[in-house]
Scaffold this active site. Structure first.
Site, PDB file in Angstrom:
ATOM      1  CB  CYS A  24      -8.820   5.011   4.127  1.00 51.69           C
ATOM      2  SG  CYS A  24      -9.233   5.785   5.675  1.00 51.69           S
ATOM      3  CG  ASP A  25      -6.985   4.939  -2.675  1.00 50.65           C
ATOM      4  OD1 ASP A  25      -7.835   4.217  -3.213  1.00 50.65           O
ATOM      5  OD2 ASP A  25      -5.833   5.082  -3.124  1.00 50.65           O
TER       6      ASP A  25
END
Ligand SMILES: *Cc1c(COP(=O)(O)O)cnc(C)c1O
Length: 394
Positions: free
Chosen positions: A341-342
């Site tokens: 989730c970056d």
């Protein structure tokens, strides 16, 4: 089209790796290293640069099997920490074959290295030279100079090294403190695509070595650092071009004096031995008008693909289903991204990659040439994803 020797070598290596993947079906993502390719690359470097001491830079791939193979082949090692020293010693390296080449080290780590028998250190500052004199009395030192790393894919910038006149002063200081000032080191940047990329640094190093020799300090050694390239999507010039350019440059700048020479290859030894297998997690589109599909893999920036930052390293890709490469067409353009989730975990959005149109979740995308700076850069568990596992085949 006739195939080159390199293609045949890669074919054989890839066959060994695919055989392992078909048989053992390890969880993905994973890195598989073909040990015969490591041996072949090491041997090729040693043959291209005879009379040069080869110190493998352990950080490129610290798999114990790789270190053990290279120790058995007679390689020396460039290390940066106590853990890398222990690894090399445990896998058969002699303490005398280890260079502690990281200029940034704690006094207690210097003491540890000395206690384990390491006698060669690289430094670039007064504090560090004094720490070596205090905690590794009598050791040999190389002073690292700042260099221009034009032509390299990964310049080292200004973090390491000092100006040549400062290096000369620190070599004089080393002598006064009872150390053995050995010579000059540098690193001309990683994945150096210009065979002449070492020339300026060799000229500066020769200036320091010859000046101090004239003063009566018997410096002997030139450490050329790393930077020898590996083949990715783009093929670098052949190793022989590098050897010729470097040898000519040493002769030109050192004249009648011929120094002992060291190299510290990392990438060039291990990159081409590795295949990183990833699994397709999701294929999606962002709009009806954008032709490009987004392909999310289970390997990303934090799971071993750190060198895709800035899309600096472009790995060749092969899409596979059930262990068999998918036909290369029909194919269409893709953006490749990792699973976390970056927002930075996007691998390639500018480099043009095409993958088969029917690629779907569960297929594999194999990244070739992935043996260097992958497992060693993967995070412990960002977002709960485990670090990249390494397997070695013989
Ligand atoms: C990383 C490193 C190397 C290896 O560099 P490559 O470009 O992978 O060959 C060599 N020497 C030092 C001091 C390093 O830090």
């Amino acid at each position: 089209m006739t195939k080159s020797f390199a293609d045949h070598r890669l074919d054989e290596a890839t066959a060994r790796i695919r055989h392992f993947l078909d048989r053992d079906r390890p969880d993905t993502p994973c890195l598989v290293i073909d040990l015969p390719t490591v041996r072949e690359r090491f041997t090729a470097i040693r043959a291209a640069l005879p009379r040069v001491g080869v110190f493998y830079a352990v950080k490129a791939n610290p798999a114990p099997e790789v270190v053990e193979l290279l120790a058995a082949e007679g390689s020396s090692f460039d290390v940066a920490s106590p853990a890398e020293i222990d690894l090399c010693l445990a896998r058969g390296a002699a303490p005398g074959a280890i260079s502690y080449s990281n200029p940034i080290k704690k006094a207690r780590d210097i003491a540890y290295a000395h206690e384990r028998g390491v006698r060669l250190f690289v430094s670039d500052s007064e504090q560090d030279v004094r720490a070596i004199a205090a905690h590794a009395p009598g050791a040999s030192v190389l002073l690292r100079i700042l260099v221009n790393s034009k032509g390299s894919t990964y310049p080292f910038g200004k973090k390491f090294g000092c100006a040549p006149e400062m290096a000369a002063d620190l070599l004089r200081l080393s002598h006064e403190l009872g150390l053995v000032p050995l010579g000059v080191a540098f690193h001309a940047g990683s994945q150096q695509l210009d065979p002449h990329g070492w020339d300026g640094a060799i000229a500066d190093a020769a200036g320091v070595v010859l000046k101090l020799r004239a003063e009566g300090l018997p410096l002997t050694t030139l450490n050329l650092g790393g930077g020898l390239p590996a083949g990715y999507l783009e093929q670098p010039p052949p190793l022989a071009d590098y050897a010729a350019a470097i040898t000519a440059s040493i002769e030109r700048h050192f004249g009648d004096f011929s120094p002992e020479v060291m190299v510290e290859p990392g990438r060039a030894v291990v990159a081409e031995s590795g295949l990183l297998r990833s699994e397709v997690v999701l294929v999606s589109r962002k709009s009806y008008s954008d032709e490009r599909r987004w392909v999310y893999l289970d390997a990303g920036r934090y799971g071993g693909l750190a060198e895709t930052e800035g899309e600096a390293i472009a790995y060749p890709l092969v899409a596979c289903r059930d262990g068999v490469p998918l036909p290369e067409s029909p194919a269409g353009p893709v953006v490749l991204a990792g699973p976390t989730c970056d927002a930075d975990d996007v691998l390639y959005q500018h480099t043009r990659y095409e993958l088969p149109l029917d690629l779907r979740a569960g297929d594999h995308v194999d990244l070739l040439g992935a043996g260097a700076y992958t497992a060693s850069y993967s995070s412990v568990a960002f977002n709960g994803f485990p670090p990249l596992a390494t397997y070695c085949v013989r």
